[in-house]
Design a protein around this motif. Sequence first.
Motif, short mmCIF file in Angstrom:
data_model
loop_
_atom_site.label_atom_id
_atom_site.label_comp_id
_atom_site.label_asym_id
_atom_site.label_seq_id
_atom_site.Cartn_x
_atom_site.Cartn_y
_atom_site.Cartn_z
N GLU A 1 -9.28 7.00 -8.73
CA GLU A 1 -8.44 5.90 -8.25
C GLU A 1 -8.30 4.82 -9.32
O GLU A 1 -7.21 4.31 -9.55
CB GLU A 1 -9.00 5.35 -6.94
CG GLU A 1 -8.77 6.32 -5.80
CD GLU A 1 -9.95 6.55 -4.89
OE1 GLU A 1 -9.81 7.41 -4.00
OE2 GLU A 1 -11.02 5.93 -5.07
N LEU B 1 1.85 1.65 -3.54
CA LEU B 1 0.67 2.06 -4.28
C LEU B 1 0.43 3.55 -4.11
O LEU B 1 0.19 4.27 -5.08
CB LEU B 1 -0.55 1.27 -3.81
CG LEU B 1 -1.87 1.60 -4.49
CD1 LEU B 1 -1.82 1.25 -5.97
CD2 LEU B 1 -3.01 0.87 -3.80
N SER B 2 0.53 4.02 -2.89
CA SER B 2 0.34 5.44 -2.61
C SER B 2 1.39 6.28 -3.35
O SER B 2 1.06 7.29 -3.98
CB SER B 2 0.42 5.69 -1.11
OG SER B 2 0.34 7.05 -0.83
N THR C 1 0.76 6.19 -7.24
CA THR C 1 -0.48 6.82 -7.73
C THR C 1 -0.61 8.27 -7.30
O THR C 1 -1.41 9.01 -7.88
CB THR C 1 -1.73 6.08 -7.22
OG1 THR C 1 -1.75 6.12 -5.79
CG2 THR C 1 -1.77 4.65 -7.73
N TYR D 1 -1.89 7.13 1.35
CA TYR D 1 -1.96 5.80 1.96
C TYR D 1 -3.29 5.64 2.68
O TYR D 1 -3.97 4.61 2.55
CB TYR D 1 -0.80 5.62 2.94
CG TYR D 1 -0.85 4.31 3.69
CD1 TYR D 1 -0.18 3.20 3.21
CD2 TYR D 1 -1.56 4.20 4.88
CE1 TYR D 1 -0.21 1.99 3.91
CE2 TYR D 1 -1.62 2.99 5.57
CZ TYR D 1 -0.94 1.90 5.07
OH TYR D 1 -0.99 0.71 5.75
N ARG E 1 0.83 -1.20 0.00
CA ARG E 1 0.00 0.00 0.00
C ARG E 1 0.87 1.26 0.00
O ARG E 1 0.49 2.26 -0.59
CB ARG E 1 -0.95 -0.02 1.19
CG ARG E 1 -2.00 -1.09 1.06
CD ARG E 1 -2.94 -1.11 2.23
NE ARG E 1 -3.78 -2.29 2.16
CZ ARG E 1 -4.26 -2.90 3.21
NH1 ARG E 1 -4.02 -2.46 4.41
NH2 ARG E 1 -5.02 -3.97 3.06
N TRP F 1 -6.18 5.06 0.27
CA TRP F 1 -6.17 3.68 -0.22
C TRP F 1 -6.62 2.71 0.85
O TRP F 1 -7.37 1.77 0.58
CB TRP F 1 -4.80 3.29 -0.76
CG TRP F 1 -4.55 3.75 -2.16
CD1 TRP F 1 -3.56 4.60 -2.57
CD2 TRP F 1 -5.30 3.42 -3.33
NE1 TRP F 1 -3.65 4.80 -3.93
CE2 TRP F 1 -4.71 4.09 -4.43
CE3 TRP F 1 -6.42 2.63 -3.56
CZ2 TRP F 1 -5.19 3.98 -5.73
CZ3 TRP F 1 -6.91 2.52 -4.86
CH2 TRP F 1 -6.30 3.19 -5.92
#
Length: 94
Positions: free
Chosen positions: A49, A24-25, A28, A32, A21, A35
């Motif tokens: 998203e 991912l944060s 993108t 965090y 995560r 998400w």
Amino acid sequence: MDSLDAIERINILLREEKITRDELSRRTGISYNRWLSVIQKKTQLRHGEIQALGEIWPDYKMWLAFGEEMPEVGQISPMTKKAQEDLGTAGKAG
């Protein structure tokens, strides 16, 4: 169309691509905490998203948004990608 919802597909994507995560944060630009709330289904998934995920993984756009694949045009799921890699057929349409 698969029976998974978009959040379940995101969780599969993270698992199959081995993305945390935190990463991912970072990738993108979405926090965090945002998400975390989405993945835990505490808030609704927004178009932005899905769009951010599609920019990182363009091959998964259709699968992420609709649960559908069109391998003939390069729209696949992470599971199809893994199967193609296992069979040595990645990138071969039809």
